[in-house]
Design a protein around this motif. Structure first.
Motif, PDB file in Angstrom:
ATOM      1  N   PRO A  90      35.747  -2.455  51.791  1.00 32.14           N
ATOM      2  CA  PRO A  90      36.071  -2.724  53.194  1.00 32.14           C
ATOM      3  C   PRO A  90      36.197  -4.228  53.456  1.00 32.14           C
ATOM      4  CG  PRO A  90      33.731  -2.435  52.972  1.00 32.14           C
ATOM      5  CD  PRO A  90      34.315  -2.184  51.596  1.00 32.14           C
ATOM      6  N   ARG A  91      36.659  -4.581  54.641  1.00 26.01           N
ATOM      7  CA  ARG A  91      36.702  -5.984  55.032  1.00 26.01           C
ATOM      8  C   ARG A  91      35.273  -6.440  55.311  1.00 26.01           C
ATOM      9  NH1 ARG A  91      40.303  -6.315  60.050  1.00 26.01           N
ATOM     10  NH2 ARG A  91      39.690  -4.141  60.272  1.00 26.01           N
ATOM     11  N   ALA A  92      34.748  -7.269  54.442  1.00 32.39           N
ATOM     12  CA  ALA A  92      33.361  -7.728  54.561  1.00 32.39           C
ATOM     13  C   ALA A  92      33.312  -9.230  54.326  1.00 32.39           C
ATOM     14  CB  ALA A  92      32.462  -7.011  53.559  1.00 32.39           C
ATOM     15  N   LEU A  93      32.664  -9.941  55.248  1.00 33.29           N
ATOM     16  CA  LEU A  93      32.574 -11.398  55.169  1.00 33.29           C
ATOM     17  C   LEU A  93      31.115 -11.828  55.260  1.00 33.29           C
ATOM     18  CD1 LEU A  93      35.174 -10.583  57.166  1.00 33.29           C
ATOM     19  CD2 LEU A  93      35.576 -13.004  56.976  1.00 33.29           C
ATOM     20  N   TYR A  94      30.816 -12.882  54.510  1.00 35.74           N
ATOM     21  CA  TYR A  94      29.451 -13.408  54.437  1.00 35.74           C
ATOM     22  C   TYR A  94      29.388 -14.778  55.097  1.00 35.74           C
ATOM     23  CZ  TYR A  94      24.965 -14.601  52.281  1.00 35.74           C
ATOM     24  OH  TYR A  94      23.662 -14.943  52.065  1.00 35.74           O
ATOM     25  N   PHE A 222      27.470  -1.325  49.524  1.00 34.48           N
ATOM     26  CA  PHE A 222      28.723  -0.643  49.846  1.00 34.48           C
ATOM     27  C   PHE A 222      29.148   0.145  48.603  1.00 34.48           C
ATOM     28  CE2 PHE A 222      28.489  -4.367  52.546  1.00 34.48           C
ATOM     29  CZ  PHE A 222      28.910  -3.898  53.790  1.00 34.48           C
ATOM     30  N   PRO A 223      28.735   1.402  48.489  1.00 33.43           N
ATOM     31  CA  PRO A 223      28.994   2.164  47.253  1.00 33.43           C
ATOM     32  C   PRO A 223      30.470   2.463  46.999  1.00 33.43           C
ATOM     33  CG  PRO A 223      28.071   3.581  48.947  1.00 33.43           C
ATOM     34  CD  PRO A 223      27.958   2.177  49.462  1.00 33.43           C
ATOM     35  N   PHE A 224      31.301   2.478  48.053  1.00 35.40           N
ATOM     36  CA  PHE A 224      32.725   2.808  47.888  1.00 35.40           C
ATOM     37  C   PHE A 224      33.622   1.576  47.861  1.00 35.40           C
ATOM     38  CE2 PHE A 224      32.241   7.274  50.001  1.00 35.40           C
ATOM     39  CZ  PHE A 224      31.565   7.718  48.884  1.00 35.40           C
ATOM     40  N   GLU A 225      33.056   0.396  47.672  1.00 34.29           N
ATOM     41  CA  GLU A 225      33.853  -0.834  47.698  1.00 34.29           C
ATOM     42  C   GLU A 225      35.032  -0.725  46.737  1.00 34.29           C
ATOM     43  OE1 GLU A 225      35.370  -4.699  46.806  1.00 34.29           O
ATOM     44  OE2 GLU A 225      34.120  -3.641  45.353  1.00 34.29           O
ATOM     45  N   ASN A 226      36.228  -1.042  47.258  1.00 38.05           N
ATOM     46  CA  ASN A 226      37.481  -0.997  46.498  1.00 38.05           C
ATOM     47  C   ASN A 226      37.805   0.402  45.987  1.00 38.05           C
ATOM     48  OD1 ASN A 226      39.782  -2.378  45.627  1.00 38.05           O
ATOM     49  ND2 ASN A 226      38.964  -2.647  43.569  1.00 38.05           N
ATOM     50  N   GLY A 227      37.274   1.415  46.683  1.00 35.81           N
ATOM     51  CA  GLY A 227      37.602   2.798  46.324  1.00 35.81           C
ATOM     52  C   GLY A 227      36.797   3.372  45.181  1.00 35.81           C
ATOM     53  N   LEU A 228      35.773   2.633  44.722  1.00 35.31           N
ATOM     54  CA  LEU A 228      34.967   3.119  43.609  1.00 35.31           C
ATOM     55  C   LEU A 228      34.005   4.217  44.055  1.00 35.31           C
ATOM     56  CD1 LEU A 228      34.077  -0.314  41.966  1.00 35.31           C
ATOM     57  CD2 LEU A 228      35.864   1.288  41.269  1.00 35.31           C
ATOM     58  N   LEU A 242      28.847  -2.631  45.648  1.00 34.64           N
ATOM     59  CA  LEU A 242      28.672  -4.015  46.083  1.00 34.64           C
ATOM     60  C   LEU A 242      27.355  -4.146  46.828  1.00 34.64           C
ATOM     61  CD1 LEU A 242      29.740  -6.909  46.670  1.00 34.64           C
ATOM     62  CD2 LEU A 242      30.828  -5.956  48.723  1.00 34.64           C
ATOM     63  N   LYS A 243      26.517  -5.098  46.406  1.00 33.58           N
ATOM     64  CA  LYS A 243      25.206  -5.295  47.022  1.00 33.58           C
ATOM     65  C   LYS A 243      25.098  -6.718  47.559  1.00 33.58           C
ATOM     66  CE  LYS A 243      23.027  -2.145  43.706  1.00 33.58           C
ATOM     67  NZ  LYS A 243      21.966  -2.017  42.666  1.00 33.58           N
ATOM     68  N   ILE A 263      39.028   5.319  60.839  1.00 38.70           N
ATOM     69  CA  ILE A 263      37.825   4.916  60.105  1.00 38.70           C
ATOM     70  C   ILE A 263      38.169   4.555  58.660  1.00 38.70           C
ATOM     71  CG2 ILE A 263      35.568   5.678  59.263  1.00 38.70           C
ATOM     72  CD1 ILE A 263      35.376   7.464  61.742  1.00 38.70           C
ATOM     73  N   ASP A 264      37.655   3.415  58.214  1.00 44.74           N
ATOM     74  CA  ASP A 264      37.835   2.964  56.837  1.00 44.74           C
ATOM     75  C   ASP A 264      36.811   3.690  55.963  1.00 44.74           C
ATOM     76  OD1 ASP A 264      37.996   1.695  54.409  1.00 44.74           O
ATOM     77  OD2 ASP A 264      37.707  -0.328  55.185  1.00 44.74           O
ATOM     78  N   PRO A 265      37.235   4.564  55.069  1.00 42.13           N
ATOM     79  CA  PRO A 265      36.269   5.316  54.253  1.00 42.13           C
ATOM     80  C   PRO A 265      35.449   4.436  53.324  1.00 42.13           C
ATOM     81  CG  PRO A 265      38.507   5.684  53.464  1.00 42.13           C
ATOM     82  CD  PRO A 265      38.629   4.944  54.759  1.00 42.13           C
ATOM     83  N   THR A 266      35.954   3.231  52.994  1.00 38.06           N
ATOM     84  CA  THR A 266      35.197   2.346  52.113  1.00 38.06           C
ATOM     85  C   THR A 266      34.112   1.567  52.862  1.00 38.06           C
ATOM     86  OG1 THR A 266      36.723   0.462  52.345  1.00 38.06           O
ATOM     87  CG2 THR A 266      37.209   2.066  50.619  1.00 38.06           C
ATOM     88  N   SER A 267      34.011   1.750  54.193  1.00 44.97           N
ATOM     89  CA  SER A 267      32.974   1.041  54.960  1.00 44.97           C
ATOM     90  C   SER A 267      31.623   1.751  54.905  1.00 44.97           C
ATOM     91  CB  SER A 267      33.408   0.872  56.418  1.00 44.97           C
ATOM     92  OG  SER A 267      33.459   2.122  57.089  1.00 44.97           O
ATOM     93  N   LEU A 268      31.520   2.826  54.134  1.00 45.61           N
ATOM     94  CA  LEU A 268      30.224   3.472  53.914  1.00 45.61           C
ATOM     95  C   LEU A 268      29.239   2.420  53.402  1.00 45.61           C
ATOM     96  CD1 LEU A 268      29.005   6.503  53.767  1.00 45.61           C
ATOM     97  CD2 LEU A 268      29.151   6.130  51.294  1.00 45.61           C
ATOM     98  N   HIS A 269      28.035   2.401  53.948  1.00 41.03           N
ATOM     99  CA  HIS A 269      27.061   1.380  53.555  1.00 41.03           C
ATOM    100  C   HIS A 269      25.648   1.894  53.787  1.00 41.03           C
ATOM    101  CE1 HIS A 269      27.484   1.025  57.885  1.00 41.03           C
ATOM    102  NE2 HIS A 269      26.283   0.453  57.907  1.00 41.03           N
ATOM    103  N   GLY A 270      24.688   1.202  53.226  1.00 40.81           N
ATOM    104  CA  GLY A 270      23.291   1.576  53.407  1.00 40.81           C
ATOM    105  C   GLY A 270      22.388   0.404  53.090  1.00 40.81           C
TER     106      GLY A 270
END
Length: 294
Positions: A90-94, A222-228, A242-243, A263-270
Motif C-alpha cells: 500500500p501507499r505507506a510513508l515514514y 503489512f503482510p500483503f505488501e506488494n501483493g505478497l 513489511l514491518k 479499498i486497497d487490499p494491500t492495506s491490511l495491517h496489524g
C-alpha cells in the motif's frame, strides 16, 4: 624605450611575445571560463552532465525558498516535513522525528489514567465474545480540544500538512498502550460495506504517531505488501511482511483507499506482539468527509 611611442606594449610568455589585444583576449577567455565554471558548480552538475539531487538542508541554508502570497485558508510560511516512501502497495510513508520526546511524553501523561480495554468495530455476525484476542491493547479517545497542553493541536495541524487532508476530516486521536504479549491481529481500517453495512463516510488514511520506543516486538506490519502472501491462506495472527519498528516521535502514514475510493487490499495491517518493553501509539484516522457529515 625611446622611439616606441604609439606602439602596443609587449608581454613575453616563455619565448612568445604577445601584443595588448592578445592579452586582453586571453584575459576575457579566462574570465568567461571562471564564470561558467562557477555556474556549473553551483548547480551541482558532476562530470557527465547528470545533475545531482540537492538535499533539503542545502536549499534551506542557501535561502532559496520564498513564501508566496497565499489564500485566506493558506499559511504565510513554507514548512518542510521529511519523509520516506516505505511502500507504494500500500501507499505507506515514514516521517522521522515527527514529534519531540517531550510532546510524546505529554500525550502519554494526559491519557494514562483514561486507558480502558480496546474495543472493535464488529462485522455482521461478530460479538465481543467471539472476537476476543484480536485486539488486546488498552486505549482511549481524545480530541485536540480536550488536551490542555495543546500538544495534540500542534500534532493534528502537522498531520493535516503531511496528508494534505484538512483537520476536520480526522477522528479523535486513539491513544493505545500495548504491554508484553499484547497485539492487534491483521485488519483493515476501512469498512467494507458488505461486512459492516452502508457507510456514511470512509476512512481514507491512518496516521500513527509512535509515542514510545519498544525494546523488542511491537512492529506495525503489512503482510500483503506488494501483493505478497495474498494467496497462501494467510494466518491473520502471524507477523510477516513489511514491518515498521516503533521509534518515539516517528510517524507512519498509510492509505486504506485507492484514489477511486475503493479499498486497497494491500492495506491490511496489524501490530506484532510486544516481546519486551511497552508500546504507546497515537492513531489519527482520516475520513473522506468532514466530521459533520460522518
Amino acid at each position: 624605450m625611446k622611439g616606441n611611442k604609439g606602439r602596443s606594449t609587449l608581454v613575453v610568455l616563455g619565448r612568445t611575445k604577445l601584443g595588448l589585444p592578445a592579452v586582453l583576449l586571453f584575459c576575457s577567455l579566462f574570465c568567461l571560463a571562471g564564470f561558467f565554471g562557477s555556474i556549473l558548480l553551483s548547480q551541482n552538475i558532476p562530470v557527465g552532465g547528470v545533475p545531482r539531487v540537492r538535499v533539503l538542508e542545502e536549499l534551506e541554508e542557501e535561502g532559496e525558498w520564498r513564501a508566496m502570497a497565499h489564500g485566506e485558508t493558506g499559511e504565510s510560511m513554507i514548512s518542510s516535513i521529511p519523509f520516506q516512501v516505505l511502500s507504494w502497495k500500500p501507499r505507506a510513508l515514514y516521517f522521522p522525528e515527527f514529534a519531540t520526546a517531550e510532546q510524546c511524553q505529554a500525550v502519554m501523561r494526559i491519557t494514562k489514567s483514561k486507558l480502558r480495554p480496546s474495543t472493535l468495530a464488529l462485522r455482521k455476525g461478530e460479538t465481543e465474545e467471539n472476537t476476543k484476542g484480536i485486539r488486546t491493547s488498552s486505549g482511549t479517545f481524545i480530541s485536540a480540544s480536550e488536551d490542555p497542553t495543546r500538544v495534540l493541536d500542534y500534532i493534528e495541524r502537522k498531520i493535516a500538512r503531511a496528508t494534505m487532508i484538512p483537520r476536520d476530516h480526522g477522528e479523535s486521536f486513539n491513544v493505545l498502550r500495548y504491554e508484553i504479549g499484547q497485539r492487534y491481529a491483521a485488519h483493515y481500517d476501512a469498512f467494507n460495506p458488505s461486512e459492516y453495512g452502508p457507510q456514511k463516510s470512509q476512512r481514507v488514511a491512518s496516521f500513527l504517531l509512535y509515542l514510545s520506543d519498544v525494546e523488542e516486538g511491537g512492529e506495525t506490519m503489512f503482510p500483503f505488501e506488494n501483493g505478497l502472501n495474498m494467496d497462501i491462506g494467510y494466518d491473520y495472527e502471524k507477523c510477516i511482511g513489511l514491518k515498521v519498528k516503533p521509534r518515539q516521535g516517528d510517524g507512519l502514514l498509510f492509505y486504506s483507499l485507492f484514489t477511486n475510493g475503493t479499498i486497497d487490499p494491500t492495506s491490511l495491517h496489524g501490530s506484532c506482539p510486544v516481546i519486551k518493553g511497552e508500546k504507546w501509539v497515537a492513531t489519527k484516522w482520516i475520513r473522506d468527509r468532514t466530521k459533520e457529515l460522518m
